[in-house]
Enzyme design. Sequence first.
Site, PDB file in Angstrom:
ATOM      1  N   HIS A 126       0.834  -1.208   0.000  1.00  0.00           N
ATOM      2  CA  HIS A 126       0.000   0.000   0.000  1.00  0.00           C
ATOM      3  C   HIS A 126       0.868   1.257   0.000  1.00  0.00           C
ATOM      4  CE1 HIS A 126      -3.711   2.280   1.252  1.00  0.00           C
ATOM      5  NE2 HIS A 126      -2.770   3.123   1.682  1.00  0.00           N
ATOM      6  N   GLU A 127       1.819   1.319   0.919  1.00  0.00           N
ATOM      7  CA  GLU A 127       2.662   2.514   1.003  1.00  0.00           C
ATOM      8  C   GLU A 127       3.553   2.647  -0.223  1.00  0.00           C
ATOM      9  OE1 GLU A 127       1.804   4.657   3.012  1.00  0.00           O
ATOM     10  OE2 GLU A 127       0.566   3.347   4.264  1.00  0.00           O
ATOM     11  N   HIS A 159       1.676   4.431  -2.888  1.00  0.00           N
ATOM     12  CA  HIS A 159       1.784   5.883  -2.713  1.00  0.00           C
ATOM     13  C   HIS A 159       3.135   6.381  -3.222  1.00  0.00           C
ATOM     14  CE1 HIS A 159      -1.831   6.882  -0.605  1.00  0.00           C
ATOM     15  NE2 HIS A 159      -1.592   6.125   0.449  1.00  0.00           N
ATOM     16  N   HIS A 190       3.342   6.687  -6.938  1.00  0.00           N
ATOM     17  CA  HIS A 190       2.582   7.847  -7.403  1.00  0.00           C
ATOM     18  C   HIS A 190       3.449   9.104  -7.319  1.00  0.00           C
ATOM     19  CE1 HIS A 190      -1.680   9.892  -7.270  1.00  0.00           C
ATOM     20  NE2 HIS A 190      -1.083  10.041  -8.440  1.00  0.00           N
TER      21      HIS A 190
END
Length: 735
Positions: free
Chosen positions: A517-518, A521, A524
């Site tokens: 998940h991190e 980020h 991105h």
Amino acid sequence: MMQNTQATLDQNLHLVDFSQVTPAQLKTQVITALDKSNAFLDTLDTQSVPNQAQAALNDIIEFDHIGLELDRSWGIVSHLNSVMSNDDIRHVHHELLPLLSAYGTRVGQHKPLYQRYQTLKNDSAFFDTLEPARKRATELAIQSFELSGVALPEEQQKTYADIQSELSTLSAKFSDNILDATQAFALPLSDEQLAGITDSGLAMLANAGEQYKAKLLDSKQKTQAEIDALPTPYYVATLDIPVYLAVMTHADDRNLRETLYKAYVTRASEFDEHKNGKGEPLNNSEVMEKILSLREQKAKLLGFNNYAEVSLSRKMADTVPQVESFLRNLASKATPSAQQDLKQLQAEANKHGIATNDLQPWDTAYIAEKVKQAKFSLSQEEIRPYFPLPKVIDGLFSIVNRLYGIKAVECTEHVTRWHDDVRFYQLFDTNTNGNTDDDTDNNGTLIGGFYFDLYARQGKRGGAWMSGFQSRYHYAGNTPEQGYQQLPVCFMVGNFTPPTDGKPSLLTHNEVTTLFHEFGHGLHHLLTQVSISDVAGVNGVEWDAVELPSQFMENWAWDSDGINLISAHVDTGEPLPKDKLDALLAAKNFQSGMQTLRQIEFALFDLLLHAKSPAPDYQGILATLDSVRDDVAIMQTPAYNRFANGFSHIFAGGYAAGYYSYKWAELLSADAFSKFEEDGIFNPQTGKAFRESILSVGGSLPAKTNFENFRGRSATIDALLRHSGFTDTQNNEVA
């Protein structure tokens, strides 16, 4: 392994020398940067606003460039306060907060600067020639000015500034109280209380015990002789998440689980008797009241009915009723599944001496683990040895290489770090030469760098996050010598179990998905092709879309091919066996109904809390949460539960009236991943399309446009319901 030299580290990364960073130096750097930026605003005050759009743009670009130094120095202070908190850095951080708040308010209400943006936007012929990123940055800036009270009368602007300053201080106090309350709790355990706790859990409890001994000695609560008389190992339960979960999931002692649960859910409340270093209570009740009251005052100053409307004015969702309808609609679809989840837990609880009507919140993790073992022959502890952190990281890097043609290479020399556990990596685009081997000179084009700080420790804020410390940025300057470029750099932070007994950190699968998940980020932030900082990477992306790339990345931690890449037994190197893989995948939606309702409970509470006018007092806050629970929860919560007092996302983070974003973005990510399900989850062309449509463009276009450019249509709820194991798949466009 890459053999690094100082020359190898591209100058455009502009890495921080953390070995030379001190709180006093950082304070000086922030104040110096503030002075420079304020001086520039002073010069604008004495000049007339340019009539020419190009001249106005030149001033905007120059101001952005001057502000780079402030972003950097304050970013370091904020980061260290989160990961290495101590009295010195906390003092500097809190001392600077009012200065930063005052400066932010001055910028937001600075009419000469605002008028330059208007001059640029109003010259339609010139504006149309600008790149999309500059157009978007301009439009967002104008909106930000308006939401900062630029059009308010002078007296109301002063009121707004005072509100902003007090809010920043209160949010910091909220965070301090939670961190201090979490770290103040320690419960030495008897041998009888250890029954059921796994070996890895016992190792964590023993490690916490050693830290507790050191704390007792440092605080002079015990002498060295008294410390030496304590048993070894000395098992101590704390509220740090890895330790807390080890007890709540595996401890047979129901009274112990209840004790720990009560301590956790009453942190920083009227039931918490701990005090800070100044002897002050850690109760957040009054802090929460003040925050909500000030947010409402700010909303009314700006012409909104409530703070929820302010929050939604910069999000994909349009109105409070739209978001509430989305959440309640999803709750109705999740409730049948949640009711089955609860029945399953109650049936298993009966086998362990707990009556059906007596299942309590401190039982659910423990009983859920028993169900997993009985129904799926699956235990998080049994699969933990198959996910040593180094292997998970290697597999993660392989996955993103296959998807996006990028390569992460660790730098072990000439990079200083804030803690010995931290690792730094450079990220290369291998598409430039097609090379994916480990040859030092053929990694491809450097596109950014990132730090991993993944282990729990004292002085570190709980949870996991990505901080986009340094954005991609380019400044032409008036001469080549004045030109400046920087590549994106970010911090990715977790609170995983540290290595113990000579073995690497062994992750539960839940922790694996957190890491993915991190990293989503991080991608991105790092893969952006936008060089205007305000809309590069995650900047400028609507809050309810910013979780799209992170939740999207989690899918590869659930795919069988992905799991084969990230698993290898810590002792044998064997990948996760098929029976355990099948059990893990079969259990993917285990308890998803109850988990969904829990997220909706938090999101509705946040939304309705900020939609109230007048803002509620503490009892009103608790009443709002109770009302939401009555509507959507299917399990009773103890009256003493003070979840709201520790809800950092909305009281100390950026999620106020925006916690729904997790579910909103989960819908987007599920729909985006369904494209990979159609094309093949490692399809490089689909990966290229996702990178170009979502990851590369950052906030330079509206998130809805980016999604539709990738998917070819508006988002629907179908994939989310399917991925969650809910059966109702009626088409319903919602985003």
